[in-house]
Design an enzyme around this catalytic site. Structure first.
Site, mmCIF file in Angstrom:
data_model
loop_
_atom_site.group_PDB
_atom_site.id
_atom_site.type_symbol
_atom_site.label_atom_id
_atom_site.label_comp_id
_atom_site.label_asym_id
_atom_site.label_seq_id
_atom_site.Cartn_x
_atom_site.Cartn_y
_atom_site.Cartn_z
ATOM 1 N N ARG A 61 4.082 -14.837 -15.246
ATOM 2 C CA ARG A 61 3.898 -16.210 -15.482
ATOM 3 C C ARG A 61 3.228 -16.745 -16.541
ATOM 4 O O ARG A 61 3.210 -17.492 -17.271
ATOM 5 C CB ARG A 61 3.669 -17.043 -14.057
ATOM 6 C CG ARG A 61 3.846 -18.501 -14.176
ATOM 7 C CD ARG A 61 3.842 -19.045 -12.762
ATOM 8 N NE ARG A 61 4.161 -17.974 -11.817
ATOM 9 C CZ ARG A 61 3.869 -18.142 -10.517
ATOM 10 N NH1 ARG A 61 2.680 -19.130 -10.208
ATOM 11 N NH2 ARG A 61 4.558 -17.504 -9.646
ATOM 12 N N LYS A 168 7.455 -1.127 -0.583
ATOM 13 C CA LYS A 168 7.329 -1.771 0.945
ATOM 14 C C LYS A 168 6.294 -2.774 0.817
ATOM 15 O O LYS A 168 5.685 -2.978 -0.310
ATOM 16 C CB LYS A 168 6.436 -0.420 1.619
ATOM 17 C CG LYS A 168 5.079 -0.050 1.262
ATOM 18 C CD LYS A 168 4.479 0.486 2.417
ATOM 19 C CE LYS A 168 2.886 0.398 1.978
ATOM 20 N NZ LYS A 168 1.871 0.696 2.926
ATOM 21 N N HIS A 198 5.144 5.993 -1.625
ATOM 22 C CA HIS A 198 4.677 6.689 -2.455
ATOM 23 C C HIS A 198 4.098 8.041 -1.857
ATOM 24 O O HIS A 198 3.832 8.937 -2.511
ATOM 25 C CB HIS A 198 3.534 5.830 -3.141
ATOM 26 C CG HIS A 198 2.179 5.608 -2.189
ATOM 27 N ND1 HIS A 198 2.244 4.517 -1.669
ATOM 28 C CD2 HIS A 198 1.312 6.459 -1.758
ATOM 29 C CE1 HIS A 198 1.302 4.252 -0.864
ATOM 30 N NE2 HIS A 198 0.550 5.440 -0.982
ATOM 31 N N LYS A 202 4.164 12.762 -3.178
ATOM 32 C CA LYS A 202 3.122 13.531 -3.108
ATOM 33 C C LYS A 202 3.440 15.182 -3.012
ATOM 34 O O LYS A 202 4.410 15.390 -2.323
ATOM 35 C CB LYS A 202 2.007 13.433 -1.857
ATOM 36 C CG LYS A 202 1.542 11.884 -1.938
ATOM 37 C CD LYS A 202 0.248 11.971 -1.144
ATOM 38 C CE LYS A 202 -0.521 10.604 -1.278
ATOM 39 N NZ LYS A 202 -1.299 10.678 -2.520
ATOM 40 N N GLU A 236 -7.951 6.182 7.215
ATOM 41 C CA GLU A 236 -8.554 5.489 5.896
ATOM 42 C C GLU A 236 -9.896 5.319 6.278
ATOM 43 O O GLU A 236 -10.060 4.502 7.525
ATOM 44 C CB GLU A 236 -7.603 4.370 5.601
ATOM 45 C CG GLU A 236 -6.397 4.410 4.859
ATOM 46 C CD GLU A 236 -5.692 3.344 4.473
ATOM 47 O OE1 GLU A 236 -5.557 3.008 3.505
ATOM 48 O OE2 GLU A 236 -4.941 2.882 5.391
ATOM 49 N N ASP A 255 2.375 -1.617 8.529
ATOM 50 C CA ASP A 255 1.771 -1.276 7.061
ATOM 51 C C ASP A 255 2.199 0.124 6.795
ATOM 52 O O ASP A 255 2.431 0.459 5.697
ATOM 53 C CB ASP A 255 0.397 -1.662 6.865
ATOM 54 C CG ASP A 255 0.016 -1.529 5.629
ATOM 55 O OD1 ASP A 255 0.795 -1.548 4.604
ATOM 56 O OD2 ASP A 255 -1.187 -1.250 5.591
ATOM 57 N N HIS A 260 5.316 5.560 6.147
ATOM 58 C CA HIS A 260 4.679 6.963 5.944
ATOM 59 C C HIS A 260 4.879 7.822 7.177
ATOM 60 O O HIS A 260 5.032 8.881 6.979
ATOM 61 C CB HIS A 260 3.131 6.521 5.617
ATOM 62 C CG HIS A 260 3.045 5.645 4.281
ATOM 63 N ND1 HIS A 260 3.889 5.387 3.287
ATOM 64 C CD2 HIS A 260 1.868 4.525 3.865
ATOM 65 C CE1 HIS A 260 3.597 4.658 2.339
ATOM 66 N NE2 HIS A 260 2.198 4.277 2.935
ATOM 67 N N LYS A 358 -7.716 2.172 10.174
ATOM 68 C CA LYS A 358 -8.710 1.777 8.838
ATOM 69 C C LYS A 358 -9.973 1.917 9.463
ATOM 70 O O LYS A 358 -10.097 1.753 10.712
ATOM 71 C CB LYS A 358 -8.119 0.149 8.327
ATOM 72 C CG LYS A 358 -6.839 0.318 7.777
ATOM 73 C CD LYS A 358 -6.921 -0.917 6.703
ATOM 74 C CE LYS A 358 -5.599 -0.898 5.819
ATOM 75 N NZ LYS A 358 -5.779 0.032 5.001
#
Lengths: 505, 346
Positions: A61, A168, A198, A202, A236, A255, A260, A358
């Site tokens: 934009r 995703k 992604h 790997k 993570e 998520d 994954h 997380k």
């Protein structure tokens, strides 16, 4: 591909280079585009893997000229590129970088985009081939896709290909993902849609296929007769960062688990593909995903958690509910652990424990096959007290490689057996040498190689696993765990209920 | 790092084992052993390149430096490094004096990683017949570099005469970027036409005395079945020795790739605007790394070498070499350097 006298199948030094084409990125000003896509384009150019005629077209934009955009791209690429910075490489690339300004509901802007693309066909010799990267929130997909349909940008013809890359999340449950798939497939044909996960880009994930299907050592024990259980962990150490708005609606299961972890499960559990081709590999993965079963006792075997304030890596970490932009009463999970089964002859009765979270102690992703204990041990009980199950661990990140854990005698005059681990660190352990996942995947999109991209049926089969879990969790409160712990106690109890325990990755 | 002065092969093996034990986190996965044969003047360069290559191919690096062949007493000095100057892996730099240089394999053999492939790389003028160096006999892959010989074209002919499957030359590696650009340019032409392209002739301009330019011409000729010559261009090209390549195609079309001297090349083709692509002069480490990617025989190289030198039947030769005893002292030439210079003259 048309035969080329200079190409020789025995000549494996020559890299695969895509045909002349354009890459059109919607949402070029976003985080992903700046941190991953633009650097990946530069890295590909630097490695000589971009076609001779190539153009990068940004759409957003902001009111920018080509130069402003080139400057931003340069900064982004320079800051995040993996390969050494070479100004001359960028200069050549910058000559092929263009910007189209407009909002997604603006017909004129899309007409202009179509016209720019048409111009590039001649001026840059891209031959009409283009890949569209939708680096935008899914809510905007319909608008953008309809615009592309209206302007005829999405049509592949025998003379040219048009591909679309979708990130995703692929929907938020089965119905919405179906809707999204139908929408995308109505505009692009199914083989032109590339869904990026992604993780599949790997190196180690691809190595898993080599490990399993190129060796004679592992496949004979890769089954329920020898495997006791499988643990797949993606941990993570970071919190949600600035993504509260997205995360509040999504949660760990949607998520990470849906894409994954289930993809890693599929690669671990799949049968040998008939050949190493996109179609065959996807077929085998789909069979596994369709065979995934949920436990009857969801109370015990489907655990979700949410981090509270705690200490991590020597620093105080806020609780999830205290994060900026998060509802203080939020019941969104930041940790999910579930016991799944795979109902096939190979895997019947073997639990697959998946967990993600997380603010766990460290960032690590691994697949661990825990083997059954030897049926008989000719040693005294006291000799083997410290002997655990043999394990084969595929470390996806960091320290990509494989670990084999087995019993060995403790040196000394008495017979004592204890676990030791044997590590294989793959050569690509040195991150600067190993291509970023996006680099690899972007190249595959431009080459039209769909091996590492899940198909819509896989996405739907994955949602079919997640939906009942979300339904069960709706209205419940996640188990709390302190930031810096390996998840809530309920997750440990889930394995303890079957006399197992989580491997500490 | 430990330096052993006036030592023996067994002491080096022991020291390597001891450092592996005490070194803490050692690199445990080794894909191959890289034996580097270097001149004293090129050791630093070779070490840097080997370290770079080892980053993507975990290997044990054994550097062999032969010095003062005429020294009266044989002597071995060795540096054993783990996780030091030569990267995270295991490395041994050996300097061999006197007649020991003729028996380097007696030190190297026990140091090879068990059952892993062996790659030998001469970052020095290689022997005229590789089989006279025992290190070449047990190596699965042998890398030479014709470009560092005094007469590179003669060195290339020597390589063709001595060729056995598994040989390769860095002059060939330097042509990869050009070959890749040429191949993708033809892809682009056939993509536009929608039908295959035939190459009817080609012209390589650059430094005719450069082995890379010769191999590139040889490669085009072997792929397309037309004679290709290297013509001396006016400008001084980079290390690939190639300044431009023009391919005459069927339908009376021509494509041309011209190095732009700034790490790029301009591609001109019919019905398309000129495009610039990266075509950089790669450092030695990158070249070596490319060589270590594949350890099987390189047929396109042998075909290009045949076409470039006119020696035929390379692919049919046996990959096995048998050691040929060769003593430079017998030839009345007392220094190894002079023996090496002879190689280049041959």
């Amino acid at each position: 591909m048309i035969p080329n006298p200079l190409r020789d199948p025995r000549d494996r030094r020559l890299p695969r280079v895509p045909e002349p084409c354009a890459l059109v990125v919607f949402g070029i000003t976003g985080d992903l585009a700046r941190k991953k896509l633009l650097p990946a384009v530069y890295d590909l150019a630097n490695r000589g893997l971009l076609p001779t005629n190539f153009a990068l077209l940004g759409f957003a934009r902001r009111d920018w000229e080509d130069q402003d955009f080139a400057e931003l791209s340069r900064e982004a690429a320079r800051q995040h590129a993996r390969t050494p910075w070479r100004e001359e490489v960028w200069e050549r690339l910058a000559g092929n970088v263009h910007f189209v300004q407009g909002s997604f509901d603006d017909d004129d802007a899309f007409d202009q985009l179509a016209a720019t693309l048409q111009d590039l066909e001649g001026s840059h010799g891209i031959g009409g081939n283009a890949a569209f990267y939708l680096s935008i929130p899914p809510a905007m997909f319909p608008t953008v896709l309809k615009q592309m349909e209206r302007t005829g940008m999405a049509d592949s013809t025998p003379d040219r290909w048009r591909r679309v890359v979708v990130e995703k999340p692929f929907g938020e449950d089965l119905p919405s993902s179906r809707e999204l798939n139908e929408l995308v497939d109505s505009v692009f044909s199914a083989q032109d849609v590339f869904r990026i996960d992604h993780y599949l880009g790997k190196e180690t994930v691809q190595n898993l296929l080599a490990l399993r299907f190129a060796n004679s050592l592992f496949e004979p024990i890769w089954n329920a007769q020898n495997v006791d259980s499988v643990q797949i962990t993606m941990a993570e150490d970071v919190g949600i960062g600035g993504r509260a708005q997205f995360y509040e609606k999504t949660g760990a299961a949607r998520d990470v688990l849906q894409n994954h972890l289930l993809q890693l499960l599929a690669l671990t559990a799949m049968e040998e593909p008939v050949e190493f081709s996109a179609e065959e590999i996807r077929t085998e993965k789909l069979k596994v995903l369709r065979a995934v079963s949920l436990p009857d006792d969801l109370e015990t075997f489907a655990i979700r958690g949410q981090y509270e304030q705690g200490w991590l890596a020597g620093q105080r970490a806020n609780g999830y509910q205290q994060e900026e932009g998060v509802d203080p009463e939020s019941t969104t999970e930041t940790f999910a652990a579930v016991r799944l089964g795979v109902e096939t002859r190979r895997w019947a009765g073997v639990p697959f424990y998946l967990r993600t979270g997380k603010r766990l102690p460290r960032r690590v992703t691994e697949i661990a096959l825990v083997f059954k204990r030897a049926p008989h041990l000719p040693f005294a009980d006291t000799d083997t007290e410290e002997l655990g199950n043999n394990q084969l661990v595929v470390r996806v990140q960091p320290d990509e490689g494989v670990t084999l854990k087995f019993g060995s005698k403790v040196p000394g005059s008495v017979m004592e057996v204890r676990d030791v681990s044997m590590d294989f660190l793959y050569g690509e352990q040195f991150t600067e040498a190993s291509p970023e996942a996006y680099e690899r995947l972007l190249l595959d999109v431009l080459l039209g190689d769909a091996t590492l991209f899940p198909r819509n049926a896989e996405v739907e089969a994955s949602w079919a696993v997640i939906d009942p879990l979300e339904e069960f969790w709706a209205g419940t409160t996640p188990h709390p765990y302190r930031a810096g712990e390996w998840g809530p106690r309920a997750a440990d109890e889930m394995l303890a209920a079957e006399n197992r325990r989580w491997r500490r990755p | 790092m430990t330096t052993l002065w006036d030592t023996t092969g067994s002491a080096v093996v022991k020291e390597l084992a001891a450092q592996r034990r005490t070194g803490g986190a050692v690199l445990s996965g080794v894909a191959l052993t890289l034996v580097v044969v270097a001149d004293e003047s090129r050791v630093a360069e070779a070490e840097e390149a080997a370290t770079h290559a080892a980053e993507s191919h975990p290997c044990r690096i054994l550097v062999v430096v032969r010095r003062q062949l005429e020294a009266p007493a044989p002597r071995l000095d060795a540096e054993v490094l783990i996780g030091g100057r030569l990267g995270p892996g295991e490395a041994v730099v050996m300097r061999m004096y006197g007649r020991l240089g003729l028996h380097a394999e007696s030190v190297v053999l026990p140091l090879l990683a068990a059952d892993a492939p062996v790659v030998a790389w001469w970052h020095a003028a290689p022997p005229e017949k590789l089989a006279t160096d025992a290190l070449a006999v047990f190596a699965h892959r042998r890398i030479t570099d014709s470009s560092i010989a005094e007469d590179p074209l003669a060195a290339l002919r020597t390589r063709a005469a001595d060729y056995a499957p598994g040989d390769t030359d860095l002059a060939w590696t330097r042509s990869t970027a050009w070959r890749s650009t040429l191949a993708s340019t033809l892809d682009s032409v056939s993509g536009r036409r929608g039908e295959p392209v035939a190459v009817q002739g080609a012209r390589v301009e650059g430094d005719a005395a450069n082995p890379t330019a010769q191999l590139l011409a040889g490669w085009i000729s072997s792929r397309c079945g037309c004679p290709v010559s290297v013509e001396d261009g006016g400008r001084k090209p980079n290390s690939s020795g190639v300044d431009s390549v023009a391919l005459q195609l069927d339908q009376d079309e021509e494509v041309r790739i011209q190095a732009d001297r700034r790490g790029g090349a301009v591609i001109s083709q019919p019905n398309r605007p000129d495009a610039t692509v990266a075509l950089v002069d790669r450092p030695l480490g990158d070249l070596l790394s490319e060589e270590l990617r594949r350890l099987d025989r390189d047929e396109p190289y042998s075909e290009a070498l045949e076409a470039a030198t006119g020696v035929s039947g390379l692919a049919g030769r046996s990959p096995e070499r048998e050691h040929v005893w060769f003593d430079p002292a017998d030839n009345g030439s007392s220094s190894r350097k002079r023996a090496a210079a002879k190689t280049a003259d041959a």
